[in-house]
Motif scaffolding. Structure first.
Motif, PDB file in Angstrom:
ATOM      1  N   VAL A 131      52.262 -80.255 -83.955  1.00  5.81           N
ATOM      2  CA  VAL A 131      53.042 -79.497 -82.961  1.00  5.81           C
ATOM      3  C   VAL A 131      53.546 -78.143 -83.603  1.00  5.81           C
ATOM      4  N   THR A 132      53.174 -77.233 -82.868  1.00  2.00           N
ATOM      5  CA  THR A 132      54.064 -75.864 -83.279  1.00  2.00           C
ATOM      6  C   THR A 132      55.003 -75.310 -82.275  1.00  2.00           C
ATOM      7  N   MET A 133      56.252 -75.139 -82.871  1.00  2.00           N
ATOM      8  CA  MET A 133      57.232 -74.964 -81.971  1.00  2.00           C
ATOM      9  C   MET A 133      57.401 -73.320 -81.490  1.00  2.00           C
ATOM     10  N   PHE A 134      57.574 -72.913 -80.385  1.00  2.00           N
ATOM     11  CA  PHE A 134      57.938 -71.658 -79.697  1.00  2.00           C
ATOM     12  C   PHE A 134      59.306 -71.527 -79.214  1.00  2.00           C
ATOM     13  N   ASP A 135      59.877 -70.519 -79.478  1.00  2.00           N
ATOM     14  CA  ASP A 135      61.100 -70.001 -79.162  1.00  2.00           C
ATOM     15  C   ASP A 135      60.924 -69.513 -77.852  1.00  2.00           C
ATOM     16  N   ILE A 136      61.577 -69.860 -76.536  1.00  2.00           N
ATOM     17  CA  ILE A 136      61.188 -69.428 -75.488  1.00  2.00           C
ATOM     18  C   ILE A 136      62.612 -68.757 -74.762  1.00  2.00           C
ATOM     19  N   LYS A 137      63.611 -68.665 -75.735  1.00  2.00           N
ATOM     20  CA  LYS A 137      64.709 -67.931 -75.515  1.00  2.00           C
ATOM     21  C   LYS A 137      64.788 -66.379 -75.615  1.00  2.00           C
ATOM     22  N   THR A 138      65.476 -65.664 -75.102  1.00  2.00           N
ATOM     23  CA  THR A 138      65.478 -64.047 -75.189  1.00  2.00           C
ATOM     24  C   THR A 138      65.685 -63.729 -76.680  1.00  2.00           C
TER      25      THR A 138
END
Length: 302
Positions: free
Chosen positions: A83-90
């Motif tokens: 699992v690769t994490m992606f930051d979806i915040k600004t």
């Protein structure tokens, strides 16, 4: 995943050891049970993945990207997937000439050439975020380091491409907002094509060459001097107008006096005024003569 591998290793080791040494046969079952327990514990922990708030997860199995994303919270997954994490915040990416402000160490300001051939230095901050449903495509086509692969080069290129349409002074003053809006549209389109959303573009500082700064300061000083001189001239003009009005008033007064009073009336007024002076405690005797008749009057309060 590590526990699963460890359990498999224990099973294999116990199997080969028993085959080579039958005296250890009594430990074979115990080793197998221990190995199976470790595999089950590892599988149970690997099957549950927690995604933090403001993030999304992308699964890959043997190099193949799964288009289904993992949302924040607990998710049950295949224990073999990665699992690769992606930051979806600004997020923000700053390129600045101040060493402690930018993402890159040292001077990371953008140097561009204006339409008049001058070098202008621009400090910029990009506010953007990742579209959650585009995270699998980003991982597949770009990778997890999209900041340095997409955000940084596209931003710097668009700024250089658009700066050539403006003079240095215009970039600094009158057309700064227009320049910012123009590069925003270009970057927004390229980001959208790659799964990113451009939220805001902040042109933090524009630094002009020293020669241009001196010219601008000289122009500003000249304009201020001209405004000051205009104020002085306006004040002098008003003062001249005031004096003219005052002189006209005096002339009109004298004209009225000369035409409205007779000689006898003027003589009467003079006698009355001198009489008032004569009756004053400080005045004892007044001798008054009339130049035309040669008569003199002596006034005394005694």
């Amino acid at each position: 995943m590590l526990l699963i591998v460890l359990g498999i290793i224990i099973l294999l080791v116990s199997y080969f050891v028993v085959r080579t040494n039958y005296q250890l046969n009594r430990y074979y079952s115990l080793a197998n049970i221990f190995g199976v327990v470790i595999i089950l514990v590892g599988a149970s922990t690997a099957m549950v993945k927690q995604i933090e708030a403001g993030h999304t997860g992308v699964q890959t199995l043997f190099g193949k990207v799964d288009n289904r994303i993992l949302e924040s919270g607990l998710n049950f997954i295949n224990p073999l997937v990665r699992v690769t994490m992606f930051d979806i915040k600004t997020q923000n990416y700053t390129m600045s000439g101040v060493h402690t402000e930018g993402e890159q160490g040292g001077d990371d300001a953008i140097r561009v050439l204006s339409a008049d051939g001058l070098e202008v230095i621009i400090d910029l901050t990009v506010l953007y975020r990742v579209l959650p449903n585009q995270a699998p495509r980003i991982l597949k086509e770009i990778g997890s380091d999209y900041k340095n692969i997409i955000v940084r080069p596209i931003t710097r290129t668009k700024i250089r491409d658009n700066a050539v349409y403006y003079d240095a002074v215009a970039l600094y003053s009158t057309r700064r907002d227009e320049f910012q809006g123009r590069i925003f549209k270009g970057i927004e389109k390229d980001f959208k094509d790659r799964g990113l959303v451009l939220e805001q573009l902040l042109v933090r500082n524009i630094t002009l060459p020293q020669s241009v700064k001196i010219a601008i300061e000289s122009k500003i000083n000249a304009e201020q001097d001209a405004q000051k001189m205009q104020f002085v001239l306006q004040k002098e003009k008003q003062e001249a107008e005031r004096k003219r009005v005052e002189a006209q008033g005096i002339a009109d007064y004298q004209k009225i006096i000369n035409t409205g009073l007779s000689k006898q009336q003027l003589q009467y007024e003079m006698i009355k005024a001198n009489k008032e002076i004569a009756t004053s405690p400080n005045t004892k005797v007044i001798i008054m003569g009339n130049g035309s008749s040669g008569t003199s009057f002596i006034l005394n309060d005694k």
